[in-house]
Design an enzyme around this catalytic site. Structure first.
Site, PDB file in Angstrom:
ATOM      1  N   THR A 127       0.785  -1.182  -0.024  1.00  0.00           N
ATOM      2  CA  THR A 127      -0.139  -0.054   0.044  1.00  0.00           C
ATOM      3  C   THR A 127       0.809   1.297  -0.033  1.00  0.00           C
ATOM      4  O   THR A 127       1.982   1.308   0.564  1.00  0.00           O
ATOM      5  CB  THR A 127      -0.801  -0.002   1.289  1.00  0.00           C
ATOM      6  OG1 THR A 127      -1.521   1.161   1.337  1.00  0.00           O
ATOM      7  CG2 THR A 127      -0.148  -0.329   2.458  1.00  0.00           C
ATOM      8  N   ASP A 128       0.322   2.463  -0.370  1.00  0.00           N
ATOM      9  CA  ASP A 128       0.865   3.728  -0.626  1.00  0.00           C
ATOM     10  C   ASP A 128       0.995   4.242   1.045  1.00  0.00           C
ATOM     11  O   ASP A 128       2.038   5.024   1.092  1.00  0.00           O
ATOM     12  CB  ASP A 128       0.385   4.697  -1.522  1.00  0.00           C
ATOM     13  CG  ASP A 128      -1.294   4.802  -1.080  1.00  0.00           C
ATOM     14  OD1 ASP A 128      -1.721   4.261  -0.052  1.00  0.00           O
ATOM     15  OD2 ASP A 128      -1.878   5.548  -1.803  1.00  0.00           O
ATOM     16  N   GLU A 129       0.332   3.839   1.734  1.00  0.00           N
ATOM     17  CA  GLU A 129       0.246   4.166   3.083  1.00  0.00           C
ATOM     18  C   GLU A 129       1.409   3.908   3.851  1.00  0.00           C
ATOM     19  O   GLU A 129       1.808   4.700   4.731  1.00  0.00           O
ATOM     20  CB  GLU A 129      -0.991   3.611   3.985  1.00  0.00           C
ATOM     21  CG  GLU A 129      -2.280   3.903   3.415  1.00  0.00           C
ATOM     22  CD  GLU A 129      -3.481   3.699   4.262  1.00  0.00           C
ATOM     23  OE1 GLU A 129      -3.371   3.795   5.570  1.00  0.00           O
ATOM     24  OE2 GLU A 129      -4.281   3.222   3.811  1.00  0.00           O
ATOM     25  N   TYR A 151      -1.274  -0.171  11.207  1.00  0.00           N
ATOM     26  CA  TYR A 151      -1.521  -0.768   9.863  1.00  0.00           C
ATOM     27  C   TYR A 151      -0.464  -0.677   8.886  1.00  0.00           C
ATOM     28  O   TYR A 151       0.096  -1.702   8.237  1.00  0.00           O
ATOM     29  CB  TYR A 151      -3.029  -0.492   9.287  1.00  0.00           C
ATOM     30  CG  TYR A 151      -2.865  -0.892   7.752  1.00  0.00           C
ATOM     31  CD1 TYR A 151      -2.925  -2.306   7.302  1.00  0.00           C
ATOM     32  CD2 TYR A 151      -3.073   0.164   6.748  1.00  0.00           C
ATOM     33  CE1 TYR A 151      -2.910  -2.499   6.012  1.00  0.00           C
ATOM     34  CE2 TYR A 151      -3.040  -0.121   5.520  1.00  0.00           C
ATOM     35  CZ  TYR A 151      -2.911  -1.499   5.041  1.00  0.00           C
ATOM     36  OH  TYR A 151      -2.831  -1.544   3.608  1.00  0.00           O
ATOM     37  N   LYS A 155       2.434  -3.110   7.264  1.00  0.00           N
ATOM     38  CA  LYS A 155       2.815  -3.537   5.936  1.00  0.00           C
ATOM     39  C   LYS A 155       4.067  -3.106   5.414  1.00  0.00           C
ATOM     40  O   LYS A 155       4.578  -3.690   4.664  1.00  0.00           O
ATOM     41  CB  LYS A 155       1.521  -2.647   5.135  1.00  0.00           C
ATOM     42  CG  LYS A 155       0.130  -3.280   5.347  1.00  0.00           C
ATOM     43  CD  LYS A 155       0.271  -4.672   4.609  1.00  0.00           C
ATOM     44  CE  LYS A 155       0.408  -4.706   3.260  1.00  0.00           C
ATOM     45  NZ  LYS A 155       0.416  -6.079   2.581  1.00  0.00           N
TER      46      LYS A 155
END
Length: 326
Positions: A127-129, A151, A155
């Site tokens: 993810t970009d997060e 989260y 990741k």
């Protein structure tokens, strides 16, 4: 080809499986697909109903954190596409432990199994997060990670694990990082299906803070096409960004959803902002475009309208999930 898809009963994973089994990706035509999924609250066998009768589908109910389950699922597979993850930021704020377990420990167990069975390619979906927040510009793949939620931290750790297995053990692993997905079969705790299902039922929708947080929106079909390209053409040890190229503030997104559902701003309720809410995400997709031939094909107005129609026509799918999202 024999392919393992972890988390293949979830939103994005099930779309990838349905596309594989309908031969949407020429490079993987005729592939035999094994799905490994723990069937937690967001994993749903019904997501695979359109391909449930395929002789090329094998479904295993199991946990990627269980070495025996990971070993059985990986044995004889040539390609592993790893979607399985805990992914909802609000849930990670309430309790981080399931995210550390699934996203870090689960990925490590699966990587060990892939190494033992000498898989030819391991695609880790992220993810970009993991980058945190960016005020201007877009992240390139060489940007250091700076996650700001449990989260995204879990990741980021799993991404680094996957790349470390390539550099240390020679496992042919690569990582894709995507922007915010939307489309059919998305669990209705996420913003687009939450707003759609609320509005279809005449319920108000919650808008965090001032609504100024910016996200890039990517249709799930474009995301899965990008993953298939990475599996086919990507280089082990590399990172690839898969984005939609549609940046909207949450307030702008809310306006689109209200229009699509025939509702007005009187249906919006402003709520306190999420803890540690990142202001803006933006991915530079130049590398994926030039090296993989990736291009998003779904125009946002068309994709959003189709998504609203899908939820309108599939109440039997999402209504039973309502109690789990309250």
């Amino acid at each position: 080809m024999k392919i393992l898809v972890t988390g293949g009963a979830g939103f994005i994973g099930s779309h990838f499986v349905r596309q594989l089994l309908t031969d949407a990706y020429p490079a993987f035509e005729g592939a035999e697909v094994t799905v490994l999924d723990r069937l937690t609250y967001s994993g749903n066998r019904a997501n695979l109903d359109p391909v449930a009768g395929s002789r090329r589908l094998r479904f295993l109910t199991g946990d990627i954190c269980d070495p025996a389950a990971a070993d059985e699922a990986t044995a004889g597979r040539e390609l592993v596409v790893h979607f399985a993850a805990e992914s909802h930021v609000d849930r990670s704020i309430a309790s981080a432990e399931p995210f550390v377990r699934a996203n870090l420990v689960g990925t490590q167990v699966l990587l060990d199994a892939a190494l033992r069975h000498r898989v030819s390619r391991f695609v880790h979906v992220s993810t970009d997060e993991v980058y945190g927040s960016i005020d201007i510009g877009s992240w390139r793949e060489d940007q250091p990670v700076a996650p700001r939620s449990p989260y995204s931290a879990s990741k980021a750790g799993s991404d680094l694990l996957a790349l470390s297995y390539h550099h240390t053990h020679g496992l042919p692993a690569l990582v894709t990082r995507c922007s915010n997905n939307y489309g059919p079969y998305q669990y209705p705790e996420k913003v687009i299906p939450l707003f759609i299902t609320n509005l279809l039922d005449g319920r108000p929708v919650p808008l965090y803070g001032d609504g100024g947080n910016v996200r890039d929106w990517l249709h799930v079909d474009d995301h899965c096409t990008g993953i298939a390209l990475a599996a086919q053409r990507g280089q082990p040890g590399e990172l690839y960004h898969i984005g939609g190229g549609v940046e909207l503030t949450n307030k702008e997104l809310t306006g689109h959803l209200l229009d699509a559902c025939g509702a007005g701003w009187d249906m919006v309720r402003h709520v306190d902002d999420r803890k540690g809410h990142d202001r803006r995400y933006s991915l530079d997709t130049t590398k994926a475009c030039s090296e993989l031939g990736y291009r998003p094909r779904t125009a946002f107005p068309d994709g959003l309208a189709a998504t609203v129609r899908w939820y309108h026509d599939h109440r039997r799918w999402w209504e039973p999930l309502r109690s789990l999202t309250q």
